[in-house]
Write a protein that holds these residues in place. Structure first.
Motif, PDB file in Angstrom:
ATOM      1  N   ALA A 177       0.828  -1.205   0.000  1.00  0.00           N
ATOM      2  CA  ALA A 177       0.000   0.000   0.000  1.00  0.00           C
ATOM      3  C   ALA A 177       0.863   1.256   0.000  1.00  0.00           C
ATOM      4  N   LEU A 178       1.951   1.230   0.750  1.00  0.00           N
ATOM      5  CA  LEU A 178       2.837   2.381   0.814  1.00  0.00           C
ATOM      6  C   LEU A 178       3.574   2.577  -0.511  1.00  0.00           C
ATOM      7  N   VAL A 179       4.035   1.490  -1.114  1.00  0.00           N
ATOM      8  CA  VAL A 179       4.721   1.575  -2.398  1.00  0.00           C
ATOM      9  C   VAL A 179       3.785   2.139  -3.466  1.00  0.00           C
ATOM     10  N   THR A 180       2.542   1.671  -3.485  1.00  0.00           N
ATOM     11  CA  THR A 180       1.568   2.158  -4.460  1.00  0.00           C
ATOM     12  C   THR A 180       1.329   3.650  -4.291  1.00  0.00           C
ATOM     13  N   LEU A 181       1.254   4.110  -3.041  1.00  0.00           N
ATOM     14  CA  LEU A 181       1.064   5.534  -2.771  1.00  0.00           C
ATOM     15  C   LEU A 181       2.265   6.336  -3.255  1.00  0.00           C
ATOM     16  N   GLU A 182       3.463   5.867  -2.946  1.00  0.00           N
ATOM     17  CA  GLU A 182       4.668   6.595  -3.346  1.00  0.00           C
ATOM     18  C   GLU A 182       4.813   6.629  -4.869  1.00  0.00           C
ATOM     19  N   GLN A 183       4.528   5.517  -5.514  1.00  0.00           N
ATOM     20  CA  GLN A 183       4.633   5.480  -6.982  1.00  0.00           C
ATOM     21  C   GLN A 183       3.600   6.391  -7.626  1.00  0.00           C
ATOM     22  N   GLY A 184       2.412   6.413  -7.101  1.00  0.00           N
ATOM     23  CA  GLY A 184       1.379   7.278  -7.651  1.00  0.00           C
ATOM     24  C   GLY A 184       1.708   8.745  -7.492  1.00  0.00           C
ATOM     25  N   LEU A 185       2.311   9.098  -6.347  1.00  0.00           N
ATOM     26  CA  LEU A 185       2.678  10.494  -6.096  1.00  0.00           C
ATOM     27  C   LEU A 185       4.002  10.871  -6.757  1.00  0.00           C
ATOM     28  N   GLY A 186       4.831   9.847  -6.998  1.00  0.00           N
ATOM     29  CA  GLY A 186       6.160  10.122  -7.531  1.00  0.00           C
ATOM     30  C   GLY A 186       7.091  10.698  -6.494  1.00  0.00           C
ATOM     31  N   VAL A 187       6.826  10.365  -5.220  1.00  0.00           N
ATOM     32  CA  VAL A 187       7.596  10.927  -4.096  1.00  0.00           C
ATOM     33  C   VAL A 187       7.888   9.814  -3.097  1.00  0.00           C
ATOM     34  N   GLN A 188       9.130   9.769  -2.602  1.00  0.00           N
ATOM     35  CA  GLN A 188       9.441   8.828  -1.528  1.00  0.00           C
ATOM     36  C   GLN A 188       9.022   9.445  -0.202  1.00  0.00           C
ATOM     37  N   LEU A 189       8.138   8.762   0.497  1.00  0.00           N
ATOM     38  CA  LEU A 189       7.629   9.253   1.773  1.00  0.00           C
ATOM     39  C   LEU A 189       8.377   8.652   2.965  1.00  0.00           C
ATOM     40  N   ILE A 190       8.734   7.392   2.836  1.00  0.00           N
ATOM     41  CA  ILE A 190       9.384   6.655   3.922  1.00  0.00           C
ATOM     42  C   ILE A 190      10.694   6.067   3.414  1.00  0.00           C
ATOM     43  N   GLU A 191      11.760   6.285   4.156  1.00  0.00           N
ATOM     44  CA  GLU A 191      13.058   5.691   3.833  1.00  0.00           C
ATOM     45  C   GLU A 191      13.231   4.447   4.682  1.00  0.00           C
ATOM     46  N   ARG A 192      13.414   3.313   4.035  1.00  0.00           N
ATOM     47  CA  ARG A 192      13.472   2.035   4.732  1.00  0.00           C
ATOM     48  C   ARG A 192      14.912   1.556   4.856  1.00  0.00           C
ATOM     49  N   SER A 193      15.219   0.970   5.996  1.00  0.00           N
ATOM     50  CA  SER A 193      16.505   0.307   6.186  1.00  0.00           C
ATOM     51  C   SER A 193      16.253  -0.886   7.088  1.00  0.00           C
ATOM     52  N   THR A 194      17.244  -1.711   7.259  1.00  0.00           N
ATOM     53  CA  THR A 194      17.074  -2.906   8.095  1.00  0.00           C
ATOM     54  C   THR A 194      17.006  -2.549   9.570  1.00  0.00           C
ATOM     55  N   ARG A 195      17.436  -1.352   9.943  1.00  0.00           N
ATOM     56  CA  ARG A 195      17.523  -1.008  11.354  1.00  0.00           C
ATOM     57  C   ARG A 195      16.459  -0.011  11.802  1.00  0.00           C
ATOM     58  N   LYS A 196      16.003   0.861  10.903  1.00  0.00           N
ATOM     59  CA  LYS A 196      15.015   1.838  11.334  1.00  0.00           C
ATOM     60  C   LYS A 196      14.233   2.378  10.148  1.00  0.00           C
ATOM     61  N   VAL A 197      13.160   3.060  10.465  1.00  0.00           N
ATOM     62  CA  VAL A 197      12.297   3.686   9.466  1.00  0.00           C
ATOM     63  C   VAL A 197      12.404   5.194   9.628  1.00  0.00           C
ATOM     64  N   ILE A 198      12.666   5.886   8.525  1.00  0.00           N
ATOM     65  CA  ILE A 198      12.839   7.336   8.552  1.00  0.00           C
ATOM     66  C   ILE A 198      11.809   7.983   7.640  1.00  0.00           C
ATOM     67  N   VAL A 199      11.149   9.013   8.144  1.00  0.00           N
ATOM     68  CA  VAL A 199      10.234   9.785   7.312  1.00  0.00           C
ATOM     69  C   VAL A 199      11.066  10.809   6.541  1.00  0.00           C
ATOM     70  N   THR A 200      10.953  10.815   5.220  1.00  0.00           N
ATOM     71  CA  THR A 200      11.733  11.740   4.398  1.00  0.00           C
ATOM     72  C   THR A 200      11.237  13.170   4.603  1.00  0.00           C
ATOM     73  N   ALA A 201      12.011  14.116   4.078  1.00  0.00           N
ATOM     74  CA  ALA A 201      11.604  15.523   4.176  1.00  0.00           C
ATOM     75  C   ALA A 201      10.257  15.738   3.485  1.00  0.00           C
ATOM     76  N   ALA A 202      10.076  15.090   2.335  1.00  0.00           N
ATOM     77  CA  ALA A 202       8.794  15.199   1.633  1.00  0.00           C
ATOM     78  C   ALA A 202       7.676  14.571   2.461  1.00  0.00           C
ATOM     79  N   GLY A 203       7.999  13.437   3.110  1.00  0.00           N
ATOM     80  CA  GLY A 203       7.015  12.783   3.951  1.00  0.00           C
ATOM     81  C   GLY A 203       6.579  13.657   5.121  1.00  0.00           C
ATOM     82  N   GLU A 204       7.557  14.311   5.767  1.00  0.00           N
ATOM     83  CA  GLU A 204       7.248  15.215   6.882  1.00  0.00           C
ATOM     84  C   GLU A 204       6.370  16.369   6.413  1.00  0.00           C
ATOM     85  N   GLN A 205       6.623  16.847   5.186  1.00  0.00           N
ATOM     86  CA  GLN A 205       5.843  17.961   4.645  1.00  0.00           C
ATOM     87  C   GLN A 205       4.409  17.546   4.332  1.00  0.00           C
TER      88      GLN A 205
END
Length: 327
Positions: A42-70
């Motif tokens: 669901a998150l990937v579909t949202l990001e692809q539709g918007l053309g914006v990365q909202l969440i930065e994923r890593s094996t250790r933590k989840v980070i909300v991108t600057a665009a996501g915070e906005q």
């Protein structure tokens, strides 16, 4: 690149908001009641539709991108608007009609809920009442997230985005072993707290904080008593410890009837001029349109509280008469 024809669904926005607020995919999936792969898709579909990365994923933590915070405030506002749309449609059918989720703290729930549930079933048969029993911190978080509609807690909550509706102020009573020298007294001062071994609920319970505040008023130092190490998750457990002479505790008046009918317990009350009390009320989002519902619910909760207190007073009268007959 964004898809100009793309329109996000409420489910996709809720997924993004829940991940952003919890910073953990597993926790977000659990709260939404979906699998982690479904959440990720669901998150990937949202990001692809918007053309914006909202969440930065890593094996250790989840980070909300600057665009996501906005964009997060807009997602939350959209979800809130949708909730208002639904609650407004419910409200048009009449007060306390349809589903309502009430959060309630553990030192209130067991003592008033039987009367509350009977009253709502009789007076508002179209109401579907859901109950969530949690500590105050968790209830306030669930209120922010929209997973509950209203919370019954000790006031003040001091949250600017919430409305507080006081319901009642109740006295605290001292519960001791029936052989204790203070048993049956009705003229205690707060200085009595210096002479007893106090048993407390575990961290996170607001009743624990209220008792500690009373102790601070008379300079009772926690570290001076070994019994402060003993804690419990429920008043029922603490009552068993009092019976076993581990110490004494302070209990809200509405809980006395349910908790103090056990053999081996006695109640001592503070003098009338002593302020040993707490205020209980409802807290809900300022943006909610269900103020009339919460007012009607508040009346039922107040009645249930007074019924619990009446039973507690009857219990104390019968105990006093029994003590008098044994002299």
């Amino acid at each position: 690149m964004s898809n100009k024809e793309f329109s996000p669904t409420l489910s996709q926005l809720r997924t993004f908001a829940t991940v952003a607020e919890n910073r953990h995919f597993g926790t977000a999936a659990t709260k939404l009641g979906i699998s982690q792969p479904s959440l990720s898709q669901a998150l990937v579909t949202l990001e692809q539709g918007l053309g914006v990365q909202l969440i930065e994923r890593s094996t250790r933590k989840v980070i909300v991108t600057a665009a996501g915070e906005q964009l997060l405030p807009y997602a939350l506002a959209t979800l809130q608007a949708a909730e208002l749309f639904v609650t407004e449609s419910r409200g048009s059918a009449g007060t306390l009609d349809g589903p309502l989720t009430l959060g309630i703290i553990p030192t209130v729930a067991p003592y008033i809920l039987p009367d509350v549930l009977r009253a709502t079933a009789e007076e508002y048969p179209k109401l579907t009442l859901h109950i969530v029993e949690e500590q105050t911190t968790h209830l306030l978080q669930q209120l922010r997230e929209g997973s509950i509609d209203v919370a019954m807690i000790a006031l003040p909550a001091d949250v600017s985005a919430f409305v507080e509706r006081p319901l009642y102020t109740e006295n605290m009573a001292l519960v001791v072993n029936e052989d204790h020298e203070l048993a049956g007294r009705a003229d205690l001062s707060l200085d009595a707290l210096h002479s007893i071994e106090l048993l407390l609920l575990d961290d996170g319970h607001c009743l624990r904080d209220q008792i500690l505040e009373l102790c601070r008023r008379v300079d009772r130092q926690p570290q001076s008593q070994n019994s402060w190490v003993t804690r419990a998750a429920s008043l029922t457990t603490i009552m068993q410890l009092v019976v076993a002479r581990f110490g004494a505790t302070l209990v809200p008046e509405s809980a006395l009837d349910a908790e103090c009918r056990k053999p081996g317990l006695s109640v001592a009350n503070f003098a009338d001029h002593v302020q040993a009390e707490r205020t209980i009320g409802l807290v809900y989002r300022a943006s909610s349109s269900r103020g009339d519902d919460f007012a009607a619910l508040g009346e039922i909760l107040q009645r249930a509280y007074h019924q619990a207190v009446d039973r507690a007073q009857d219990l104390q009268v019968s105990r006093a008469e029994r003590r008098a007959s044994l002299r």
